[in-house]
Design an enzyme around this catalytic site. Structure first.
Site, PDB file in Angstrom:
ATOM      1  N   TYR A 148      -1.495  -0.486  10.649  1.00  0.00           N
ATOM      2  CA  TYR A 148      -1.811  -1.103   9.336  1.00  0.00           C
ATOM      3  C   TYR A 148      -0.664  -0.824   8.361  1.00  0.00           C
ATOM      4  CZ  TYR A 148      -3.336  -1.213   4.548  1.00  0.00           C
ATOM      5  OH  TYR A 148      -3.374  -1.434   3.200  1.00  0.00           O
ATOM      6  N   LYS A 165       2.365  -3.411   6.657  1.00  0.00           N
ATOM      7  CA  LYS A 165       2.705  -3.542   5.233  1.00  0.00           C
ATOM      8  C   LYS A 165       4.206  -3.296   5.028  1.00  0.00           C
ATOM      9  CE  LYS A 165      -1.330  -4.474   3.413  1.00  0.00           C
ATOM     10  NZ  LYS A 165      -1.590  -5.767   2.748  1.00  0.00           N
ATOM     11  N   SER A 205       0.835  -1.208   0.000  1.00  0.00           N
ATOM     12  CA  SER A 205       0.000   0.000   0.000  1.00  0.00           C
ATOM     13  C   SER A 205       0.862   1.247   0.000  1.00  0.00           C
ATOM     14  CB  SER A 205      -0.882  -0.002   1.258  1.00  0.00           C
ATOM     15  OG  SER A 205      -1.444   1.267   1.483  1.00  0.00           O
TER      16      SER A 205
HETATM   17  C1  WQD Z   1      -9.376   9.606   1.219  1.00  0.00           C
HETATM   18  C2  WQD Z   1      -9.613  11.096   1.453  1.00  0.00           C
HETATM   19  C3  WQD Z   1      -9.791  11.705   3.764  1.00  0.00           C
HETATM   20  C4  WQD Z   1     -13.539   9.495   4.451  1.00  0.00           C
HETATM   21  C5  WQD Z   1      -6.585   4.574   3.173  1.00  0.00           C
HETATM   22  C6  WQD Z   1      -5.440   3.693   3.582  1.00  0.00           C
HETATM   23  C7  WQD Z   1      -4.789   3.112   2.352  1.00  0.00           C
HETATM   24  C8  WQD Z   1      -5.824   2.380   1.541  1.00  0.00           C
HETATM   25  C9  WQD Z   1      -6.927   3.367   1.154  1.00  0.00           C
HETATM   26  C10 WQD Z   1      -5.870   0.059   2.158  1.00  0.00           C
HETATM   27  C11 WQD Z   1      -8.804  11.668   2.606  1.00  0.00           C
HETATM   28  C12 WQD Z   1     -11.110  11.958   3.032  1.00  0.00           C
HETATM   29  C13 WQD Z   1     -12.413  10.035   3.860  1.00  0.00           C
HETATM   30  C14 WQD Z   1     -14.571  10.356   4.898  1.00  0.00           C
HETATM   31  C15 WQD Z   1     -13.295  12.244   4.128  1.00  0.00           C
HETATM   32  N1  WQD Z   1      -6.379   1.303   2.269  1.00  0.00           N
HETATM   33  N2  WQD Z   1     -12.289  11.388   3.704  1.00  0.00           N
HETATM   34  N3  WQD Z   1     -14.409  11.706   4.710  1.00  0.00           N
HETATM   35  O1  WQD Z   1      -6.923   7.509   4.008  1.00  0.00           O
HETATM   36  O2  WQD Z   1      -6.172   8.017   1.609  1.00  0.00           O
HETATM   37  O3  WQD Z   1      -6.105   5.670   2.430  1.00  0.00           O
HETATM   38  O4  WQD Z   1      -7.483   3.847   2.381  1.00  0.00           O
HETATM   39  O5  WQD Z   1      -4.972  -0.298   1.461  1.00  0.00           O
HETATM   40  O6  WQD Z   1      -3.773   2.229   2.749  1.00  0.00           O
HETATM   41  O7  WQD Z   1      -4.480   4.499   4.246  1.00  0.00           O
HETATM   42  O8  WQD Z   1      -8.314   6.765   2.007  1.00  0.00           O
HETATM   43  O9  WQD Z   1     -10.690   6.912   1.464  1.00  0.00           O
HETATM   44  O10 WQD Z   1      -9.995   6.958   3.916  1.00  0.00           O
HETATM   45  O11 WQD Z   1      -9.549   8.946   2.480  1.00  0.00           O
HETATM   46  O12 WQD Z   1     -13.174  13.476   3.993  1.00  0.00           O
HETATM   47  O13 WQD Z   1     -15.631   9.919   5.448  1.00  0.00           O
HETATM   48  O14 WQD Z   1     -10.977  11.294   1.791  1.00  0.00           O
HETATM   49  O15 WQD Z   1      -9.508  12.764   4.676  1.00  0.00           O
HETATM   50  O16 WQD Z   1      -8.424  12.998   2.265  1.00  0.00           O
HETATM   51  P1  WQD Z   1      -6.848   7.110   2.573  1.00  0.00           P
HETATM   52  P2  WQD Z   1      -9.714   7.342   2.500  1.00  0.00           P
END
Ligand code: WQD
Length: 337
Positions: free
Chosen positions: A149, A153, A124
């Site tokens: 997490y 990885k 990841s």
């Molecule tokens: C994306 C953007 C949030 C939810 C994580 C893991 C990564 C992979 C993908 C497994 C950010 C914003 C999110 C919400 C929001 N997982 N957001 N409101 O954190 O980039 O990555 O998931 O492999 O390893 O780290 O993904 O979709 O959680 O967030 O504003 O309810 O959306 O702040 O900017 P992230 P995400």
């Protein structure tokens, strides 16, 4: 000869199993259903008309792995199985190190014992921690991970690099996913997180289908074009095809290679809301709230190495991802239940 896919009933796993079957591979799936449904594989069989050899259980179950390797002519392994919630990993770090690290060690040991040498590992972009600069290359600084997490990885990647040095017969490919999104265009398989989604796209999808009232946008004061977090979203079918490309890529430069699987484009939370509204015809109500701890402002890939070495490029657009996410969600308002 078959390919063993651990976690093959999960989101990325089921889409990759579908692509493998369409390419004529024989597939064996091992999954413990801790975060997936067998229904996804039933639907993959419908979509492809192909059968799947299936084992239910944990990758850490050494005896089960020995049975799988003895009962099937496994040539390659794609290792998806693992826990993937950033927030849950902070609450239960040992669960993550046990499931993601210990289980991977057992898998590699049994692969070596059964002379199964080819492994693709699901890593990841989280291993980059807080990026010093973007876009991220494969030789960008890793470490400084902000949650167990991501650290799990990082640990498995290091274990693979060290093991590849000690066992030259191994052929290991590490794939660092950016932000998977979307679903198979049929709408029969897709992302089905248990409980309230942590990730943005399934959360938006559940707001659109009426399961959740509104989206909370975590911060609008980031140094980005509109103040909201920017990420590299990649269609899950592009991701699946990236695994096929990695399988076909024969050992060249080294027996442990690492590739970013991303599009090289960064989109903000507000960009996604607009794209989803365009594709679904739904209004997504949202509210700006405080930043989420551990989030970075922006993160996107330089995909040129995987394009050149794997002859693979993500081809699907943000609109494709949002269209296919909505198609899956509206056809399956309660997921695979
Ligand atoms: C994306 C953007 C949030 C939810 C994580 C893991 C990564 C992979 C993908 C497994 C950010 C914003 C999110 C919400 C929001 N997982 N957001 N409101 O954190 O980039 O990555 O998931 O492999 O390893 O780290 O993904 O979709 O959680 O967030 O504003 O309810 O959306 O702040 O900017 P992230 P995400």
């Amino acid at each position: 000869m078959s390919i063993l896919v651990t976690g093959g009933a999960g989101y990325i796993g089921s889409h990759t199993v579908l692509s493998l079957l369409e390419q004529g591979y024989e597939v064996v799936v091992l999954d413990n259903h801790s975060n997936s449904s067998f229904e996804s594989l039933r639907r993959v069989k419908i979509l492809t008309g192909c059968d799947i050899t299936y084992y239910e259980g944990d990758v850490s179950n050494r005896l089960l792995l020995q049975n799988i390797f003895s009962e099937n002519d496994i040539k390659q392994v794609i290792h998806f199985a693992g826990l993937k919630s950033v927030s849950e990993s902070v609450q239960s770090p040992l669960k993550y190190y046990d499931n993601n690290v210990m289980a991977s060690i057992v898998l590699i040991q049994e692969m070596i014992a059964h002379n199964v040498c080819e492994l693709i590992f699901s890593s990841s972009a989280t291993v980059y921690g807080i990026p010093e600069s973007v876009p991220l290359n494969e030789d960008s600084k890793i470490g400084g991970t902000t949650n167990p997490y991501g650290t799990s990885k990082l640990m498995v990647e290091q274990i693979l690099r060290d093991t590849a040095k000690a066992y030259p017969q191994l052929d290991i490919t590490i794939l660092r996913y950016f932000n998977p999104a979307g679903a198979h265009p049929s709408g029969l398989i897709g992302e089905d997180p248990s409980g309230v989604p942590c990730n943005l796209v399934p959360y938006i999808s559940q707001v659109a289908v009426g399961k959740l009232p509104k989206l909370l946008v975590y911060g609008n004061d980031y140094p980005t074009h509109d103040g909201t977090g920017v990420r590299d979203y990649i269609h899950v079918m592009d991701l699946a095809e990236g695994h096929i490309a990695a399988l076909k890529h024969k050992m060249a430069e080294s027996n442990c290679r690492t590739y970013n699987l991303g599009t090289g484009k960064g989109y903000s939370v507000l960009d996604l809301i607009s794209a989803f509204e365009r594709q679904s015809g739904k209004i997504i109500p949202y509210q700006f709230v405080e930043r989420r701890i551990g989030d970075v402002a922006e993160c996107w890939a330089n995909p040129s190495l995987s394009q050149q070495a794997l002859n693979w490029t993500a081809s699907r657009s943000l609109d494709d991802m949002m269209r296919d996410s909505w198609n899956w969600q509206q056809k399956n308002p309660t997921g695979y239940e």
